[in-house]
Motif scaffolding. Structure first.
Motif, short mmCIF file in Angstrom:
data_model
loop_
_atom_site.label_atom_id
_atom_site.label_comp_id
_atom_site.label_asym_id
_atom_site.label_seq_id
_atom_site.Cartn_x
_atom_site.Cartn_y
_atom_site.Cartn_z
N GLY A 20 0.79 -1.23 0.00
CA GLY A 20 0.00 0.00 0.00
C GLY A 20 0.81 1.27 0.00
N SER A 21 2.14 1.16 0.14
CA SER A 21 2.99 2.35 0.10
C SER A 21 4.41 1.94 -0.23
N PHE A 22 5.19 2.91 -0.70
CA PHE A 22 6.57 2.63 -1.06
C PHE A 22 7.40 2.31 0.19
N THR A 23 7.10 2.98 1.29
CA THR A 23 7.83 2.75 2.53
C THR A 23 7.60 1.34 3.05
N ALA A 24 6.33 0.93 3.08
CA ALA A 24 6.00 -0.41 3.58
C ALA A 24 6.55 -1.49 2.66
N ALA A 25 6.48 -1.24 1.34
CA ALA A 25 7.01 -2.22 0.39
C ALA A 25 8.51 -2.37 0.54
N ALA A 26 9.22 -1.25 0.77
CA ALA A 26 10.67 -1.29 0.94
C ALA A 26 11.03 -2.13 2.16
N GLU A 27 10.28 -2.00 3.25
CA GLU A 27 10.55 -2.78 4.46
C GLU A 27 10.30 -4.27 4.20
N THR A 28 9.22 -4.58 3.47
CA THR A 28 8.89 -5.98 3.16
C THR A 28 9.95 -6.63 2.29
N LEU A 29 10.43 -5.88 1.29
CA LEU A 29 11.37 -6.43 0.31
C LEU A 29 12.82 -6.34 0.76
N GLY A 30 13.08 -5.60 1.82
CA GLY A 30 14.45 -5.45 2.29
C GLY A 30 15.29 -4.59 1.39
N MET A 31 14.69 -3.58 0.79
CA MET A 31 15.43 -2.66 -0.06
C MET A 31 15.01 -1.23 0.29
#
Length: 299
Positions: A20-31
């Protein structure tokens, strides 16, 4: 649209929509957030369409993005299921075990062992093909072959399961009017049942108790194209032959065949499990283990 789309970006895109957001996706993907944004920008460039509308507070899928996301999510789910299935196949026997063996060994040993194996693995289906020619495991889609004797060089993997003895035998009826031979020198005078598939069906090398060897050339009276047929001919009095122990042990015990010149030994043959690939699936590993235990219990 570019003819080449980096498929790794599909996973980033799906993770972004799920988070739902770039910040949350970055945390999930480790990037980093910047890397997620870069992957999305390159994916949109490769596709030639805008997938996500971004503002300082929110992101929204375009119509094309929504359609593309549904397709990507399905593709990734199918890929994950395929990976899970492959892993499961390596851990738990499943599917169909397709194997081949010679008609004599397949009937007398492999089939009974396979029937016992099936009782322990009711989820498995089996396909047993008996043939006296050397099957191409890859072309004929076999998981496993049980092969006897001496293996040819190949790129296949193999596991030795055991060995078998070769025994010189004849029926009591055949010997009734002739008597049992007392020496190797008498063998050429006997009617010999030869096996056509051998490279030298009439030449046999015997080892004496003192370790000395002697090769004897037999006189052919009959020829058979497989061991089962040769066994039947010998049992019904056609002559003398060398047959594997697994085929004649019961006949000898019950008096249907007589072992001859038992003080001499013939070369032992190997029993091998042959399979393609470095990592055989669980169903292959399980049956190899079962057959090895089955053979050990019979000795």
């Amino acid at each position: 649209m570019s003819s080449e789309v980096n498929l790794n970006r599909l996973a980033v895109f799906v993770a972004l929509v799920r988070a739902g957001s770039f910040t949350a996706a970055a945390e999930t993907l480790g990037m980093t957030k910047a890397m997620v944004s870069q992957h999305l920008a390159k994916l949109e460039q490769e596709l030639g369409v805008t997938l996500v509308l971004r503002s300082t507070r929110r992101m929204t899928l375009t119509e094309a993005g929504s359609t593309f996301h549904a397709a990507c999510a399905r593709i990734l789910a199918e890929a994950e299921a395929a990976i899970e299935q492959v892993g499961s196949d390596q851990e738990k026997p499943s599917g169909t075990l397709r194997l081949t063996a010679t008609s004599d060994y397949g009937t007398s040993v492999v089939a009974p062992a396979l029937a016992d194996f099936m009782r322990s693995h009711p989820q498995l289906q089996t396909d047993l093909v008996l043939s006296d020619h050397v099957s191409d495991l890859i072309a004929e889609r076999f998981d496993l072959a049980i092969r006897m004797g001496w293996l040819r060089d190949s790129n296949l993997r193999s596991t030795r399961l055991g060995s078998f003895r070769q025994l010189l035998v004849a029926s009591p009826g055949y010997l009734a009017g002739r008597g049992e031979p007392r020496s190797l020198a008498e063998l050429p005078s006997l009617a010999w049942v030869s096996l056509a598939l051998l490279s030298s069906p009439l030449r046999w090398t015997f080892t004496a108790p003192d370790g000395s060897r002697r090769t004897v050339r037999m006189k052919q009276a009959a020829q058979a194209n497989n061991v089962v047929a040769a066994h039947a001919l010998v049992r019904h009095g056609a002559g003398v032959s060398v047959l594997p122990d697994y085929l004649v042990t019961d006949d000898i015990r019950e008096g249907r065949l007589v072992p001859l010149l038992a003080q001499y030994r013939l070369p032992e043959g190997g029993i091998h499990a042959v399979y393609p690939g470095r990592q055989p699936p669980a169903k292959v590993r399980a049956f190899i283990g079962h057959l090895r235990a089955w053979l050990a219990a019979q000795t």
